[in-house]
Write a protein that holds these residues in place. Structure first.
Motif, mmCIF file in Angstrom:
data_model
loop_
_atom_site.group_PDB
_atom_site.id
_atom_site.type_symbol
_atom_site.label_atom_id
_atom_site.label_comp_id
_atom_site.label_asym_id
_atom_site.label_seq_id
_atom_site.Cartn_x
_atom_site.Cartn_y
_atom_site.Cartn_z
ATOM 1 N N ARG A 58 42.711 39.181 41.234
ATOM 2 C CA ARG A 58 44.093 39.586 41.509
ATOM 3 C C ARG A 58 44.137 40.707 42.543
ATOM 4 O O ARG A 58 44.976 40.719 43.439
ATOM 5 C CB ARG A 58 44.766 40.050 40.217
ATOM 6 C CG ARG A 58 44.966 38.980 39.161
ATOM 7 C CD ARG A 58 45.738 39.537 37.984
ATOM 8 N NE ARG A 58 45.604 38.701 36.799
ATOM 9 C CZ ARG A 58 44.937 39.041 35.710
ATOM 10 N NH1 ARG A 58 44.338 40.237 35.634
ATOM 11 N NH2 ARG A 58 44.866 38.215 34.677
ATOM 12 N N ALA A 59 43.221 41.674 42.407
ATOM 13 C CA ALA A 59 43.212 42.810 43.319
ATOM 14 C C ALA A 59 42.866 42.374 44.738
ATOM 15 O O ALA A 59 43.507 42.784 45.706
ATOM 16 C CB ALA A 59 42.221 43.860 42.826
ATOM 17 N N ALA A 60 41.857 41.541 44.864
ATOM 18 C CA ALA A 60 41.433 41.102 46.189
ATOM 19 C C ALA A 60 42.466 40.203 46.840
ATOM 20 O O ALA A 60 42.686 40.266 48.057
ATOM 21 C CB ALA A 60 40.098 40.378 46.089
ATOM 22 N N ALA A 61 43.124 39.367 46.043
ATOM 23 C CA ALA A 61 44.056 38.382 46.576
ATOM 24 C C ALA A 61 45.331 39.008 47.133
ATOM 25 O O ALA A 61 46.164 38.298 47.721
ATOM 26 C CB ALA A 61 44.396 37.353 45.500
ATOM 27 N N LYS A 62 45.497 40.317 46.992
ATOM 28 C CA LYS A 62 46.638 40.985 47.629
ATOM 29 C C LYS A 62 46.474 41.019 49.145
ATOM 30 O O LYS A 62 47.447 41.215 49.876
ATOM 31 C CB LYS A 62 46.780 42.400 47.079
ATOM 32 C CG LYS A 62 47.188 42.448 45.612
ATOM 33 C CD LYS A 62 47.247 43.884 45.099
ATOM 34 C CE LYS A 62 47.629 43.906 43.620
ATOM 35 N NZ LYS A 62 47.648 45.296 43.078
ATOM 36 N N ALA A 63 45.253 40.833 49.607
ATOM 37 C CA ALA A 63 44.980 40.781 51.044
ATOM 38 C C ALA A 63 45.050 39.340 51.523
ATOM 39 O O ALA A 63 45.018 38.383 50.735
ATOM 40 C CB ALA A 63 43.596 41.353 51.327
ATOM 41 N N ASP A 64 45.145 39.177 52.828
ATOM 42 C CA ASP A 64 45.016 37.858 53.440
ATOM 43 C C ASP A 64 43.529 37.545 53.463
ATOM 44 O O ASP A 64 42.765 38.152 54.222
ATOM 45 C CB ASP A 64 45.594 37.880 54.859
ATOM 46 C CG ASP A 64 45.441 36.539 55.573
ATOM 47 O OD1 ASP A 64 45.080 35.542 54.912
ATOM 48 O OD2 ASP A 64 45.674 36.505 56.801
ATOM 49 N N CYS A 65 43.096 36.629 52.621
ATOM 50 C CA CYS A 65 41.670 36.375 52.487
ATOM 51 C C CYS A 65 41.419 34.982 51.940
ATOM 52 O O CYS A 65 42.330 34.310 51.450
ATOM 53 C CB CYS A 65 41.026 37.411 51.562
ATOM 54 S SG CYS A 65 41.656 37.400 49.865
#
Length: 281
Positions: A101-108
């Protein structure tokens, strides 16, 4: 040098991308022959890779002498001849979800490692070159599971997570994701590609996994050789009695290495393994 009395190498850990593989992702004839010579000299080979088990099947088929593989940047070790799990360390389900969830806040593009599988979203697959080199497409299409809605899949899954491998279109998006996961109880490193991040259990890395295998095989660290080129290889380079960085390695790996081998363009793995097989290191 980390060693005093020179002891014959009995276990050699080889990173895959940027080390075992040449720049065109092939295994050169010289490297194949050197691996055979090393095994004939009594050296066990372990492929120590950030890839999952499903992503190295072609490599294993081409190197039947290789018995051991450490996957997911030290998340698990397998005896591939017996298909026996020798070591494993994953993030608990809720931690894996929180990291996602934390990482998916970025465009990735998130590559979700669970079990022996890797999943990524269909949208990212359709926009792959925003996040990765085109040359990776055939491997991913052959080995990954494409999920229509990866966010929904993660929320509904009930299993531990071995690793999140995350790739980004630029450093700004990397920074957003890094800020989101850095305070979680996880281990963060890079996979050696342009802009990427690996998120794993803080209790493992390639060095921890290599130590577990060496102890399982009753091989002291002084008789372990490790070769790599990127940040996620540093732990095993530090652990090994002889840690070698490739000529194409980043400065982080070169700084801690005992030996700088020729690059993967110059058959650096073959150069080291032949020296080990002859007892010269």
């Amino acid at each position: 040098m980390k060693w005093g009395i020179i002891m014959a190498i009995r276990l050699a850990a080889l990173d895959v991308d940027g080390t075992l593989l040449a720049p065109d992702n092939s295994i050169t004839p010289a490297t194949r022959q050197a691996i055979r010579e090393a095994v004939e000299a009594g050296i066990e080979i372990v492929l120590s890779t950030g890839r999952s088990f499903v992503e190295v099947q072609d490599i294993l088929r081409s190197l039947p002498e290789v018995r051991y593989i450490s996957c997911g940047t030290g998340s698990y070790v397998l005896d591939v001849w017996k298909m026996e799990e020798l070591y494993t360390c994953s993030m608990p389900e809720e931690l894996g979800k929180a990291a996602y969830r934390a990482a998916a806040k970025a465009d990735c593009m998130v590559h979700l490692y669970t079990g022996l599988c890797v999943r990524h979203s269909r949208w990212c697959a359709e926009h792959l070159t925003d996040y990765m080199e085109e040359k990776m497409r055939p491997l991913m299409e052959k080995t990954h599971i494409v999920v229509d809605d990866l966010d929904a899949y993660v929320e509904q899954m009930h299993c531990p997570v071995f690793k999140l491998y995350i790739t980004f279109p630029n450093r700004k998006e990397y920074d957003i994701a890094y800020a989101g996961v850095k305070d979680l109880p996880v281990f963060l490193t890079d996979g050696g590609w342009a802009v990427d991040l690996e998120v794993m259990s803080r209790d493992t890395d390639k060095g921890v996994a290599l130590k577990a295998l060496a102890e399982r095989l009753h091989i002291p660290r002084e008789q372990v050789l490790a070769m790599g080129d990127s940040g996620n290889d540093c732990a095993m380079i530090r652990y090994a009695g002889i840690g070698a960085a490739m000529g194409n390695a980043g400065e982080q790996a070169k700084k801690i290495a005992d030996v700088i081998a020729p690059s993967n363009r110059e058959d650096g793995v073959a150069w080291m393994l032949r020296r080990a097989a002859r007892g010269e290191i």
